[in-house]
Scaffold this active site. Structure first.
Site, PDB file in Angstrom:
ATOM      1  N   ASP A  98     -11.815 -19.368   5.053  1.00  0.00           N
ATOM      2  CA  ASP A  98     -12.722 -18.334   5.545  1.00  0.00           C
ATOM      3  C   ASP A  98     -11.994 -17.466   6.572  1.00  0.00           C
ATOM      4  O   ASP A  98     -12.144 -17.615   7.777  1.00  0.00           O
ATOM      5  CB  ASP A  98     -13.953 -19.002   6.177  1.00  0.00           C
ATOM      6  CG  ASP A  98     -15.084 -18.019   6.367  1.00  0.00           C
ATOM      7  OD1 ASP A  98     -14.977 -16.884   5.860  1.00  0.00           O
ATOM      8  OD2 ASP A  98     -16.073 -18.386   7.030  1.00  0.00           O
TER       9      ASP A  98
ATOM     10  N   CYS B 255     -20.393 -19.232  46.351  1.00  0.00           N
ATOM     11  CA  CYS B 255     -20.881 -19.849  45.125  1.00  0.00           C
ATOM     12  C   CYS B 255     -20.041 -21.071  44.761  1.00  0.00           C
ATOM     13  O   CYS B 255     -18.835 -20.959  44.576  1.00  0.00           O
ATOM     14  CB  CYS B 255     -20.826 -18.820  43.995  1.00  0.00           C
ATOM     15  SG  CYS B 255     -21.437 -19.484  42.453  1.00  0.00           S
TER      16      CYS B 255
ATOM     17  N   GLU C  92      -8.540 -25.846  -4.731  1.00  0.00           N
ATOM     18  CA  GLU C  92      -7.974 -25.689  -3.378  1.00  0.00           C
ATOM     19  C   GLU C  92      -9.056 -25.129  -2.466  1.00  0.00           C
ATOM     20  O   GLU C  92      -9.985 -24.469  -2.935  1.00  0.00           O
ATOM     21  CB  GLU C  92      -6.794 -24.718  -3.413  1.00  0.00           C
ATOM     22  CG  GLU C  92      -7.232 -23.312  -3.784  1.00  0.00           C
ATOM     23  CD  GLU C  92      -6.093 -22.393  -4.200  1.00  0.00           C
ATOM     24  OE1 GLU C  92      -5.353 -21.991  -3.321  1.00  0.00           O
ATOM     25  OE2 GLU C  92      -5.973 -22.094  -5.413  1.00  0.00           O
TER      26      GLU C  92
ATOM     27  N   CYS D  46     -22.282 -13.255  39.254  1.00  0.00           N
ATOM     28  CA  CYS D  46     -22.748 -13.643  40.575  1.00  0.00           C
ATOM     29  C   CYS D  46     -21.925 -12.883  41.618  1.00  0.00           C
ATOM     30  O   CYS D  46     -20.717 -12.758  41.497  1.00  0.00           O
ATOM     31  CB  CYS D  46     -22.527 -15.144  40.727  1.00  0.00           C
ATOM     32  SG  CYS D  46     -22.624 -15.716  42.408  1.00  0.00           S
TER      33      CYS D  46
ATOM     34  N   LYS E 116     -11.238 -22.816  -0.097  1.00  0.00           N
ATOM     35  CA  LYS E 116     -11.424 -21.378   0.056  1.00  0.00           C
ATOM     36  C   LYS E 116     -11.447 -21.109   1.566  1.00  0.00           C
ATOM     37  O   LYS E 116     -12.374 -21.519   2.267  1.00  0.00           O
ATOM     38  CB  LYS E 116     -12.742 -20.937  -0.593  1.00  0.00           C
ATOM     39  CG  LYS E 116     -12.962 -19.444  -0.541  1.00  0.00           C
ATOM     40  CD  LYS E 116     -14.167 -19.057  -1.400  1.00  0.00           C
ATOM     41  CE  LYS E 116     -14.295 -17.563  -1.563  1.00  0.00           C
ATOM     42  NZ  LYS E 116     -14.508 -16.847  -0.323  1.00  0.00           N
TER      43      LYS E 116
ATOM     44  N   CYS F 170     -25.848 -20.555  43.244  1.00  0.00           N
ATOM     45  CA  CYS F 170     -25.850 -20.309  44.688  1.00  0.00           C
ATOM     46  C   CYS F 170     -26.971 -19.397  45.149  1.00  0.00           C
ATOM     47  O   CYS F 170     -27.159 -19.199  46.347  1.00  0.00           O
ATOM     48  CB  CYS F 170     -24.511 -19.733  45.131  1.00  0.00           C
ATOM     49  SG  CYS F 170     -24.260 -18.034  44.612  1.00  0.00           S
TER      50      CYS F 170
ATOM     51  N   ASP G  65      -4.189 -12.016  30.563  1.00  0.00           N
ATOM     52  CA  ASP G  65      -3.728 -11.310  29.364  1.00  0.00           C
ATOM     53  C   ASP G  65      -4.689 -10.193  29.000  1.00  0.00           C
ATOM     54  O   ASP G  65      -4.285  -9.110  28.595  1.00  0.00           O
ATOM     55  CB  ASP G  65      -3.632 -12.282  28.176  1.00  0.00           C
ATOM     56  CG  ASP G  65      -2.440 -13.204  28.306  1.00  0.00           C
ATOM     57  OD1 ASP G  65      -1.711 -13.077  29.314  1.00  0.00           O
ATOM     58  OD2 ASP G  65      -2.242 -14.043  27.416  1.00  0.00           O
TER      59      ASP G  65
ATOM     60  N   TYR H 131      -1.711 -18.052  -1.395  1.00  0.00           N
ATOM     61  CA  TYR H 131      -2.337 -18.695  -2.556  1.00  0.00           C
ATOM     62  C   TYR H 131      -2.348 -17.838  -3.821  1.00  0.00           C
ATOM     63  O   TYR H 131      -2.819 -18.257  -4.857  1.00  0.00           O
ATOM     64  CB  TYR H 131      -3.757 -19.151  -2.227  1.00  0.00           C
ATOM     65  CG  TYR H 131      -4.645 -18.072  -1.652  1.00  0.00           C
ATOM     66  CD1 TYR H 131      -5.022 -16.960  -2.405  1.00  0.00           C
ATOM     67  CD2 TYR H 131      -5.116 -18.159  -0.337  1.00  0.00           C
ATOM     68  CE1 TYR H 131      -5.820 -15.961  -1.876  1.00  0.00           C
ATOM     69  CE2 TYR H 131      -5.917 -17.159   0.200  1.00  0.00           C
ATOM     70  CZ  TYR H 131      -6.257 -16.064  -0.582  1.00  0.00           C
ATOM     71  OH  TYR H 131      -7.037 -15.073  -0.056  1.00  0.00           O
TER      72      TYR H 131
ATOM     73  N   CYS I 273     -27.937 -15.886  40.885  1.00  0.00           N
ATOM     74  CA  CYS I 273     -27.040 -16.920  40.373  1.00  0.00           C
ATOM     75  C   CYS I 273     -27.698 -18.289  40.509  1.00  0.00           C
ATOM     76  O   CYS I 273     -28.110 -18.658  41.608  1.00  0.00           O
ATOM     77  CB  CYS I 273     -25.739 -16.881  41.164  1.00  0.00           C
ATOM     78  SG  CYS I 273     -24.669 -18.276  40.828  1.00  0.00           S
TER      79      CYS I 273
ATOM     80  N   LYS J 217     -18.957 -22.660  -3.790  1.00  0.00           N
ATOM     81  CA  LYS J 217     -19.284 -22.531  -2.369  1.00  0.00           C
ATOM     82  C   LYS J 217     -19.937 -23.794  -1.819  1.00  0.00           C
ATOM     83  O   LYS J 217     -20.684 -24.475  -2.521  1.00  0.00           O
ATOM     84  CB  LYS J 217     -20.239 -21.344  -2.166  1.00  0.00           C
ATOM     85  CG  LYS J 217     -19.687 -20.005  -2.640  1.00  0.00           C
ATOM     86  CD  LYS J 217     -18.496 -19.528  -1.846  1.00  0.00           C
ATOM     87  CE  LYS J 217     -18.861 -18.919  -0.523  1.00  0.00           C
ATOM     88  NZ  LYS J 217     -19.293 -17.527  -0.608  1.00  0.00           N
TER      89      LYS J 217
END
Ligand code: IVH
Length: 716
Positions: free
Chosen positions: A133, A464, A129, A458, A131, A437, A46, A241, A434, A329
């Site tokens: 983030d 590897c 309720e 690598c 909060k 390997c 994607d 809300y 790496c 908080k």
């Protein structure tokens, strides 16, 4: 079309190059769309697909005159924007004052009572309720239909992200129920769940891409994508809300309004409750705090609001925050500990990811022993986006570090106490080999941006162990060796069982199996016939087309077309092998020879050099070439009537498949493209041909049907 065009930075493309590049992108994206939607079998990740679409958009923004009729930005139902319009909020989007202690909450309630001239012990109903983030969003509905979605911005003016908001399934396009006020503005929070965030990062890691830092930033970045197709792929959620402009208020309490929002089709938070005294409010706060880690999304406190809307109205606002609400908080889930070590993990695509090993410490009730370090730059104190993090402080073994944990998200290192740094400590030497390997690990220079890739990879692709399974799957995949009955499942199982470690081992399987005490035919799920069929299928592919073998090696940036270009240039496997052994030569001759090949740009050349600069890759290839004899490339006839021409096949072909048509044309020295442009020489149109045929006619490009094609190439 050369591979160089793919990698020239958009701002450096000439008009002519841009035209060619847009044609190529249209064709390529069309192919991927067909695979993704039509066959549900995408060829690329994607993220790579998004990169193609983004590049297409960027070029179109620079050359608006070149936007094609068949541009991917027009034809997938997602509208792409060049920048967000500004939206002035009808009613400002406010922030909240904070409370940090239980006493702060009592003080808040007393302030409210004093303002309303209520007795100190008068009942006062408040809601509580979580909060969330995330980032706040205002949704405007007119006659029940979503017309605008705007970010908070500076509170007065935000950005119009309507197209993107429409891709979020929690946001109704049309409100449910009836008798809605004519104008309704719903406000709430866009967020990403921990599970979705972890999945996205898993994908990024699999693709060897830098991982995201936290769900909030990722949600914000996802909502503010100029290409809504990208937003659509990010699983964002929304809690309603609050509200802005309303042509009529359908309830007279906060709870009543939230119930209405639910009726209209919004998700509201199930933990919202109302209480008559501060002690009960605070008890609910602590209950939510207890549940915090298992909610599945980030919250950073509890919001209290006066339930009665008439009282809210009387209380009004002070500067940017309402007098009738406050955010209680949670204490930050942070702690200091010691960085005991930095481990390097190798991802399945060869990306090297550093992980912090910490002196165990309890944060928010959970023992933390490691933290993510994302990539090399993060260790150095520079974030994925090139910005300094931790004030640019690098991380050194033995350092005192502050870690933060939120929900079940992997902890982060927020700060380093330089005063406590051990004398003589040195910046962490990020390995250039790496750890799995021992091959060289390198950071590519992205030729598009001129920037060094954040990910170090690598180069020991064929050897590897960390990359082996994915490499094997690629090697046997449909566009590569395409061995009948040998797919992902078999690659994985044979690797796990120690039967096949690399591509070359596939071709010695029959011989080794004959000598083995644990024969394939005796294994679970196998029998005499299936085992012998598999060995036959493997043998059948000993003389594959050379380009399939080259493609199958899984060299970065060497896709099917580039593999074909290489195969055509070198003709035989021996030639290819000998030349690749020379590309690392001091005198650079091998490299010059490479970039002189039509279709090979610097990105591919340097990727080939890295791959073949790793001696153990030679070894696997030379063992492989002892087992297989790829077909030499038939030299494309230069005297054929279509040599050097660009041809598009469209509509349904009846006498040959698309693949056959393509192969036939390529053998005759033509280039086959998926889209029609002024550069197209011939369009071969079968029944049902649509926009491509029309375009050809408009551009005056020569067209013919299948019979005409066979006549042209002398095969009647
Ligand atoms: S009420 C007029 N309720 O917190 C008050 N805000 O720090 C409108 N937030 O900008 C806000 N969860 O983005 C409210 N349950 C909640 C919330 C919430 C998160 C955010 C919102 C606001 C920020 C203020």
């Amino acid at each position: 079309m050369t591979d160089q065009n793919q990698t020239i930075a958009v701002e450096k493309l000439s008009q002519a190059e841009a035209e060619v590049e847009l044609a190529r992108l249209a064709e390529e994206i069309q192919t991927h769309d067909a695979r993704y939607h039509g066959e549900d079998d995408p060829l690329i990740s994607d993220a790579d697909y998004d990169a193609l679409r983004r590049r297409n958009l960027e070029i179109e923004q620079r050359f608006p005159d070149l936007v094609r009729e068949d541009s991917p930005s027009k034809n997938v139902g997602f509208v792409a924007l060049d920048k967000f319009e500004k939206v002035t909020h009808a009613i400002a989007m406010l922030s909240l004052d904070n409370a940090f202690t239980d006493d702060d909450v009592t003080e808040f309630a007393n302030r409210v009572r004093r303002f309303l001239k209520l007795a100190p012990d008068a009942p006062l109903e408040l809601t509580a309720e979580p909060k969330i983030d995330g980032l706040s969003l205002s949704l405007r509905y007119e006659q029940g239909r979503l017309v605008t979605a705007a970010t908070r911005g500076d509170g007065a003016t935000g950005e119009n992200v309507t197209v993107n908001a429409r891709t979020i399934s929690d946001i109704p396009h049309v409100l449910s129920g009836k008798d809605h006020p004519e104008i309704i503005e719903i406000r709430g929070e866009v967020y990403m769940t921990h599970a979705a965030f972890a999945e996205l990062n898993r994908q990024m890691e699999n693709e060897g891409k830098p991982t995201y830092v936290n769900p909030r930033n990722t949600a914000a970045g996802s909502l503010r994508q100029l290409d809504s197709a990208i937003t659509a792929k990010r699983p964002l959620k929304f809690f309603a809300y609050a509200w802005g402009e309303m042509s009529a208020l359908p309830a007279n309490t906060q709870m009543g309004m939230v119930a209405k929002m639910e009726e209209w089709g919004f998700k509201t938070n199930p933990l919202m409750k109302s209480y008559e005294n501060v002690a009960a409010l605070v008890a609910h706060y602590h209950a939510i705090e207890e549940e915090r880690a298992s909610l599945g999304y980030d919250i950073d406190g509890v919001v209290y609001k006066i339930n009665d809307l008439a009282l809210q109205e009387r209380l009004g606002f002070v500067s940017r925050a309402p007098r009738w609400a406050i955010a209680h908080k949670f204490p930050a889930e942070k702690a200091w500990t010691i960085l005991n070590g930095i481990d390097i993990q190798v991802g399945r695509t060869g990306s090297l990811t550093p992980v912090a090993r910490l002196e165990p410490v309890t944060v928010g009730g959970v023992v933390v022993t490691n933290a993510t370090l994302h990539n090399e730059d993060y260790v150095r104190g520079i974030g994925n986006d090139g910005q300094e993090i931790r004030d640019g402080k690098d991380l050194r073994i033995g350092d005192h570090v502050m870690i933060q944990r939120a929900g079940d998200v992997i902890p982060q290192i927020l700060d380093v106490d330089i005063a406590k740094r051990l004398p003589g400590s040195k910046p962490f030497p990020f390995p250039d080999r790496c750890p799995a390997c021992g091959s060289h690990a390198v950071r590519d220079i992205n030729l598009k941006t001129g920037k060094t890739d954040v990910v170090r990879r690598c180069t020991g692709g064929l050897v590897c162990p960390a990359q082996a399974i994915e490499r094997l799957k690629h090697f046997v995949s449909r566009l590569a060796l395409d061995i009948d009955g040998f797919g992902d499942k078999q690659a994985e199982a044979f690797y796990q069982d120690g039967m096949i470690a690399d591509a070359a081992d596939i071709f010695t399987l029959r011989e080794r199996d004959a000598r083995s005490l644990t024969k394939l035919k005796n294994r679970d799920g196998w029998g005499e016939t299936s085992a012998s069929n598999l060995f036959d299928a493997i043998d059948e592919r000993r003389n594959v087309d050379l380009y399939r073998l080259i493609f199958g090696l899984g060299i970065r940036h060497v896709g099917e077309q580039t593999a074909k270009d290489l195969a055509r240039a070198y003709g035989t496997a021996e030639n290819f092998y000998d030349s690749m052994m020379r590309i690392g030569d001091e005198n650079g001759e091998g490299l010059e020879e490479l970039v002189a090949i039509d279709g090979i740009g610097e990105t591919v050349a340097s990727s080939l050099r890295e791959f073949f600069g790793e001696e153990r890759n030679h070894d696997v290839l030379s063992r492989l070439l002892k087992e297989v004899s790829p077909k030499p490339v038939e030299v494309a006839s230069s005297d054929s009537p279509v040599a050097g021409k660009t041809i598009v096949f469209t509509g349904s072909l009846e006498q040959m498949t698309r693949d056959e048509a393509k192969a036939m044309a390529e053998r005759l020295g033509a280039r086959v493209s998926g889209s029609v442009s002024a550069k197209t020489d011939l369009v071969v149109a079968g029944p049902g041909a649509g926009s491509k045929l029309k375009k050809a006619q408009e551009l005056g490009v020569e067209t013919t049907d299948e019979d005409g094609w066979f006549k042209l190439i002398g095969r009647t």
